[in-house]
Design a protein around this motif. Structure first.
Motif, PDB file in Angstrom:
ATOM      1  N   SER A 191      28.452  37.985  30.106  1.00 55.58           N
ATOM      2  CA  SER A 191      27.401  37.352  30.896  1.00 55.58           C
ATOM      3  C   SER A 191      27.996  36.430  31.960  1.00 55.58           C
ATOM      4  O   SER A 191      27.331  36.131  32.954  1.00 55.58           O
ATOM      5  N   HIS A 192      29.229  35.994  31.735  1.00 58.10           N
ATOM      6  CA  HIS A 192      29.915  35.142  32.696  1.00 58.10           C
ATOM      7  C   HIS A 192      31.335  35.641  32.882  1.00 58.10           C
ATOM      8  O   HIS A 192      32.042  35.911  31.915  1.00 58.10           O
ATOM      9  N   VAL A 193      31.743  35.786  34.113  1.00 58.46           N
ATOM     10  CA  VAL A 193      33.112  36.162  34.450  1.00 58.46           C
ATOM     11  C   VAL A 193      33.630  35.166  35.475  1.00 58.46           C
ATOM     12  O   VAL A 193      32.945  34.858  36.451  1.00 58.46           O
ATOM     13  N   SER A 194      34.832  34.682  35.232  1.00 62.05           N
ATOM     14  CA  SER A 194      35.442  33.721  36.146  1.00 62.05           C
ATOM     15  C   SER A 194      36.768  34.268  36.643  1.00 62.05           C
ATOM     16  O   SER A 194      37.586  34.727  35.833  1.00 62.05           O
ATOM     17  N   LEU A 249      41.564  40.094  41.308  1.00 62.28           N
ATOM     18  CA  LEU A 249      40.722  41.271  41.109  1.00 62.28           C
ATOM     19  C   LEU A 249      39.420  40.886  40.407  1.00 62.28           C
ATOM     20  O   LEU A 249      39.422  40.121  39.445  1.00 62.28           O
ATOM     21  N   VAL A 250      38.325  41.470  40.886  1.00 64.16           N
ATOM     22  CA  VAL A 250      37.040  41.310  40.229  1.00 64.16           C
ATOM     23  C   VAL A 250      36.720  42.590  39.479  1.00 64.16           C
ATOM     24  O   VAL A 250      36.803  43.687  40.041  1.00 64.16           O
ATOM     25  N   LEU A 251      36.365  42.472  38.209  1.00 63.19           N
ATOM     26  CA  LEU A 251      35.945  43.620  37.403  1.00 63.19           C
ATOM     27  C   LEU A 251      34.718  43.218  36.611  1.00 63.19           C
ATOM     28  O   LEU A 251      34.783  42.365  35.739  1.00 63.19           O
ATOM     29  N   ALA A 289      28.033  34.786  42.508  1.00 66.87           N
ATOM     30  CA  ALA A 289      26.611  35.149  42.456  1.00 66.87           C
ATOM     31  C   ALA A 289      26.342  35.829  41.122  1.00 66.87           C
ATOM     32  O   ALA A 289      27.226  35.967  40.290  1.00 66.87           O
ATOM     33  N   GLU A 290      25.104  36.257  40.948  1.00 69.16           N
ATOM     34  CA  GLU A 290      24.717  37.030  39.762  1.00 69.16           C
ATOM     35  C   GLU A 290      24.726  38.498  40.154  1.00 69.16           C
ATOM     36  O   GLU A 290      24.211  38.872  41.216  1.00 69.16           O
ATOM     37  N   TYR A 291      25.294  39.327  39.296  1.00 68.28           N
ATOM     38  CA  TYR A 291      25.385  40.756  39.585  1.00 68.28           C
ATOM     39  C   TYR A 291      24.643  41.542  38.513  1.00 68.28           C
ATOM     40  O   TYR A 291      24.805  41.300  37.313  1.00 68.28           O
ATOM     41  N   VAL A 327      33.907  32.118  41.115  1.00 73.11           N
ATOM     42  CA  VAL A 327      35.179  32.259  41.799  1.00 73.11           C
ATOM     43  C   VAL A 327      35.777  30.874  41.989  1.00 73.11           C
ATOM     44  O   VAL A 327      35.157  29.996  42.600  1.00 73.11           O
ATOM     45  N   GLU A 328      36.965  30.693  41.472  1.00 73.65           N
ATOM     46  CA  GLU A 328      37.607  29.381  41.508  1.00 73.65           C
ATOM     47  C   GLU A 328      38.774  29.361  42.486  1.00 73.65           C
ATOM     48  O   GLU A 328      39.450  30.371  42.683  1.00 73.65           O
ATOM     49  N   LEU A 329      39.011  28.192  43.040  1.00 75.27           N
ATOM     50  CA  LEU A 329      40.132  28.042  43.968  1.00 75.27           C
ATOM     51  C   LEU A 329      41.463  28.076  43.225  1.00 75.27           C
ATOM     52  O   LEU A 329      41.541  27.671  42.065  1.00 75.27           O
TER      53      LEU A 329
END
Lengths: 116, 117
Positions: A9-12, A18-20, A87-89, A114-116
């Motif tokens: 439910s949460h991805v950081s 890479l975003v998956l 955002a929410e996907y 998304v973190e710096l």
């Protein structure tokens, strides 16, 4: 009946990483599959869709997804995350039906941070 | 192209009153419109499907007498929440579909935040 399962439910991720985002579907008929993005207090924007053509689908903002029938999956990826991707996907499935109908069934959503 | 608008974007009303939400397709004819409800931090749940000129089809568990849907033209559908109560507070999103040139894709409106006091 159709259903969609979004794992996580949460991805950081870190900016540039890479975003998956994972999506598995269940459908008794060949499906149409979609990924939508929702920013706070806004409607949904279509990122990409699979409609039984090419299994690797490219969408907007650098996102892409691959339809894998053997794994009943349609995971969303982006090579390099940007702060604006936070955002929410939502993954969604619709059956391939001509004419009226084509109801969408949504997953529970994945909040991408998304973190710096 | 393929823009869907909703009005109002936010509405606050007292318990027991009725609220009407409009959904318009601005640059295409929508043969079918869908109404969704989204609770905080949750997914979209389809409430009903409406086809222009015919009665809406409601999903199981959605009270048709409470959520009145009218799709009187190819560019306008309305959702009226009758005798609203605090539990009706939610984010309502519509989508519109043109089964012709644009295929079966649904285009979503920006949503309406309903708060019932």
């Amino acid at each position: 009946a159709q259903s969609v399962t979004q794992l996580g439910s949460h991805v950081s991720v870190s900016e540039g990483a890479l975003v998956l985002l994972r999506c598995n579907y269940s459908s008794s008929v060949p499906p149409y599959l979609f990924w939508y993005v929702q920013y706070p207090n806004q409607g949904l924007q279509l990122l990409l869709k699979y409609t039984s053509a090419a299994t690797l689908v490219k969408g907007i903002n650098g996102f892409e997804a691959e339809f894998k029938k053997s794994e009943t999956s349609f995971h969303l990826t982006k090579p390099s995350a940007h702060m604006s991707d936070a955002a929410e996907y939502f993954c969604a499935v619709s059956d391939i039906v001509t004419g009226g109908g084509n109801k969408l069934t949504f997953g529970t959503g994945t909040q991408l941070k998304v973190e710096l | 192209g393929a823009v869907v608008s909703q009005h109002p974007s936010r509405v606050i009303c007292k318990s027991g009153t009725s609220v009407k939400i409009e959904c318009r397709s601005l640059d295409f004819q929508a043969t079918t419109m869908f109404w969704y409800r989204q609770f905080p931090k949750q997914s979209l749940m389809l409430m009903a499907t409406s086809n222009e000129g015919s009665k809406a089809t409601y999903e199981q568990g959605v009270e048709k007498d409470k959520f009145l849907i009218n799709h009187a033209s190819l560019t306008l559908s309305t959702l009226t929440v009758t005798s609203a109560h605090p539990e009706d507070s939610s984010f309502y999103i519509c989508s519109a579909r043109d089964g012709g040139v644009m295929g079966n894709e649904q285009f979503f409106g920006p949503g309406t935040r309903l708060t019932v006091l």
